[in-house]
Write an enzyme that holds these catalytic residues in place. Structure first.
Site, PDB file in Angstrom:
ATOM      1  N   ASP A 315       0.819  -1.207   0.000  1.00 32.14           N
ATOM      2  CA  ASP A 315       0.000   0.000   0.000  1.00 32.14           C
ATOM      3  C   ASP A 315       0.857   1.263   0.000  1.00 32.14           C
ATOM      4  OD1 ASP A 315      -2.692   1.306   0.400  1.00 32.14           O
ATOM      5  OD2 ASP A 315      -1.710   1.994   2.229  1.00 32.14           O
ATOM      6  N   GLU A 368       1.134  -0.540  -5.156  1.00 32.01           N
ATOM      7  CA  GLU A 368       0.182   0.535  -5.404  1.00 32.01           C
ATOM      8  C   GLU A 368       1.013   1.813  -5.495  1.00 32.01           C
ATOM      9  OE1 GLU A 368      -3.362   3.264  -3.604  1.00 32.01           O
ATOM     10  OE2 GLU A 368      -1.830   2.383  -2.337  1.00 32.01           O
TER      11      GLU A 368
END
Length: 635
Positions: A315, A368
């Site tokens: 993330d 990401e």
């Protein structure tokens, strides 16, 4: 006489590795471990707290009394406190009571290496083991083939707290209930992988799991560690891979968490310009500190080893890579070369990926990452960060912008769609329509589509069909697969009742068939990251808002031809160039009546003519369905 016995699981070599930032299995040493010492059962505790004056283990076994069970600090300047407490059993709750050297501050901290935690809002750690008999040997043996970059990779992104709730009292389902309901549903709809939004323990539901305190513990909201293992096991038995969201980018400053752990900036960077995230009001790891690197990389390998995870989606990588991320002038300082890149982060991410890929076969890491940082999904040996894949945020943004436009204006914006082909193979891209796209007033994906009800659903089917035939792997957030009307609400269940309506049920059938098409046609996955796997037929028919392209497999016979009509006008006698002679067979049509479409389709087999067109020697006339994607093969 001390109630804590002297004992250590650490060797001198362990300590050397830890200090060097190269100990990747710290979970075997730090934390709480059920062992037997000299015939007495109990728990060995070990915690890293180098600036602490004293560390006590407090828990339900000593009435949370400070000083009752004092750990001993090691002599080797590692900062590790340890000891064996007899007769403590599995299920006991505990914390570390730490008195710092910094003014004598006393804090109670959860164990950073706890395998299990109390159910929030309670914050204690729980003594637990990780014993489990796995039944996924067939999957693990063949995982490398399932998970390869030249295989279908269609991901269903799930937030366990809101995928489905118990109807009467809106309670969470359990891991064991998910092992029945979720597994059956994912298998039925044909996704190859499930991606779980963070399941590591977190204190605050509105964070969706992205602010962690228990990095080594699956959240107790849904059950215990072994019950989560059952869920992963059942997914594997059903032939479905498991990706876990992993958050090494930041952590909350909750009193029982990692922040200011031993009275010092232990896990977080001491410089506020590097150690605090202004967007999320959270703390940022000190990636330059060796022991912190060992903590994070150990954590990544832990989920791959003990929970058989098949991949980690990392993330907020962009926030890690840049010193000036979400910071104004004066709020950040350049690196030693005068640039904005965080050199410690770059080094850490490379080491993380090298550790993952060298220790486990058949796994993937996915970044990401929303910027143009180069070579994110390229090997570290040639200067890349070493990820297996990267989210294609540019494709997502441009495509959704295009689809929101009324069809009458699309001819002026065709470049929004075709631009992705200019960089589609610069990385190993995953096409994401994730949870971030259906919150904070952005509307649901269906809600963004223009037109009346029929056109909205036709546009949605068009979007998904374009996505599944575009190069790259796929990710779709839960609820999008049946056209959830409302924005995602983490506090309740998806609107499953919508599947009773034909248009919504039609979208679900479409996604099921797209997953089937993706897996059945090698041209859609064998070269999904290579320019050799894609060729435009015509990208310049702006006036009609039509694009056409070829997806290529290893074998010529596997090539598929894709034609997309982005308006509601039925286009008859529409000619496209074809690379060779034969007949053209329609194998998929997003406008099929079974999906809620108008049922416009082509004949069984279309004759390919020796009539040059689109720079090719052959061509064929087609009927293009309104707001439809049609896929053909030459037979």
């Amino acid at each position: 006489m001390s109630k804590v016995l002297t004992h250590s699981l650490f060797t001198d070599f362990d300590i050397d590795l830890f200090k060097a930032g190269k100990h990747y299995r710290l979970y075997e040493k730090l934390g709480a471990h059920l062992i037997e010492l000299d015939g007495v059962k109990g728990v060995y505790f070990a915690v890293w707290a180098p600036t602490a004056h004293s560390v006590s283990v407090v828990g339900d076994f000593n009435f949370w009394t400070q000083g009752e069970h004092l750990l001993q600090v090691r002599w080797d300047s590692s900062g590790i406190w340890e000891g064996f407490i007899p007769n403590v059993e599995k299920g006991a709750t505990y914390k570390y009571k730490i008195q710092s050297n910094n003014g004598g501050i006393v804090t109670e901290k959860a164990d950073p290496f706890a395998f299990y935690c109390e159910k929030p809002p309670h914050t204690a750690s729980v003594v637990w083991d990780l014993d489990y008999k796995w039944d996924d040997s067939k999957w693990m043996k063949n995982r490398e083939d399932h998970n390869a970059l030249d295989k279908p990779y269609s991901v269903y992104e799930v937030h366990l707290g809101s995928w489905k709730r118990h109807g009467e009292d809106n309670r969470f389902l359990t891991y064991l209930e998910f092992a029945e309901d979720l597994v059956a549903y994912v298998k039925e709809t044909g996704f190859t992988h499930v991606e779980f939004m963070p399941i590591m323990e977190y204190p605050y539901d509105p964070s969706w799991g992205y602010q962690l305190v228990g990095y080594f513990a699956p959240t107790s909201r849904f059950g215990n560690p072994q019950e989560f293992m059952v869920l992963v096991d059942r997914l594997h038995q059903a032939g479905i891979g498991v990706i876990l969201d992993w958050v090494p980018s930041h952590f909350p400053d909750d009193a029982h968490g990692l922040g200011f752990f031993d009275g010092s900036n232990l896990f977080e960077h001491p410089d506020r310009k590097k150690g605090y995230h202004p967007d999320w009001k959270s703390l940022v790891f000190n990636y330059g500190r060796n022991e912190v690197r060992s903590f994070l990389i150990s954590n990544a390998l832990f989920w791959l080893q003990y929970y058989h995870a098949d991949g980690l989606r990392v993330d907020a990588v962009a926030s890690m890579l840049y010193l000036d991320y979400s910071r104004n002038d004066g709020e950040w300082e350049p690196n030693i070369y005068g640039g904005r890149e965080n050199l410690d982060t770059i080094s850490f991410l490379k080491e993380f990926n090298e550790a993952v890929y060298s220790n486990f076969e058949g796994v993937q890491t996915i970044a990401e990452e929303s910027t143009s940082f180069p070579m994110v999904s390229r090997p570290t040996s040639i200067g890349g960060l070493g990820f297996g894949m990267k989210w294609m945020m540019g494709w997502m943004h441009d495509t959704l912008e295009y689809f929101q436009k009324d069809t009458v204006y699309r001819k002026y914006h065709q470049n929004d769609l075709t631009f992705s082909s200019t960089y589609a193979f610069s990385e190993n891209f995953m096409l994401p329509l994730s949870h971030d796209e259906v919150v904070y007033g952005k509307k649901s994906i269906l809600g963004r589509m223009p037109g009346d009800e029929w056109q909205k659903f036709a546009n949605l089917r068009l979007l998904y069909s374009y996505m599944f035939t575009h190069p790259g792997t796929k990710l779709l957030f839960m609820g999008c697969e049946f056209g959830q009307s409302a924005e995602w609400n983490f506090e309740g269940s998806l609107d499953w009742h919508l599947n009773e309506y034909p248009y919504h049920d039609g979208v679900r059938k479409l996604i099921t068939d797209l997953n089937g098409l993706y897996k059945a046609e090698p041209a859609l996955y064998e070269k999904q990251f290579s320019p050799e796997g894609f060729e435009w037929i015509n990208y310049s028919d702006h006036q009609n808002a039509v694009i056409s392209y070829i997806r290529k497999g290893v074998k010529l016979k596997d090539d598929v031809i894709v034609v997309c009509n982005f308006t509601q006008v039925i286009r008859e006698n529409y000619r496209i160039g074809i690379p060779r002679k034969g007949k053209l067979k329609e194998i998929f049509n997003s406008d099929a009546a079974t999906y809620g479409g108008s049922g416009i389709k082509n004949g069984a087999k279309l004759a390919i003519e020796a009539a040059p067109y689109d720079g090719r020697d052959y061509s064929v006339e087609l009927t293009l369905a309104p707001l439809g994607v049609t896929v053909f093969k030459i037979v």
